[in-house]
Design a protein around this motif. Sequence first.
Motif: not given
Length: 74
Positions: A47-64
């Motif tokens: 998370w700390n080594h990801s940019d904002q877009q990558e973080q949003q993709e992780m949140v989207d994947a987690l939500e799914e």
Amino acid sequence: MDLNLRKAILSNISTNNQEQLEATIKDAVNGEEKMLPGLGVLFELIWNHSDQQEQQEMVDALEEGVKQASGGNQ
């Protein structure tokens, strides 16, 4: 006694190669409960080594993933 779990985990994995890190992740997601805190620390690093877009993709994947795991499509 002051136990810094995060530091202990980072110390334990500091010399791990990619194969070993992958094995740690697989052990944790396949139900080895004692590995879950380590998975949290690894996720923190990602998370700390990801940019904002990558973080949003992780949140989207987690939500799914949460929706699928709970059997619903809220």
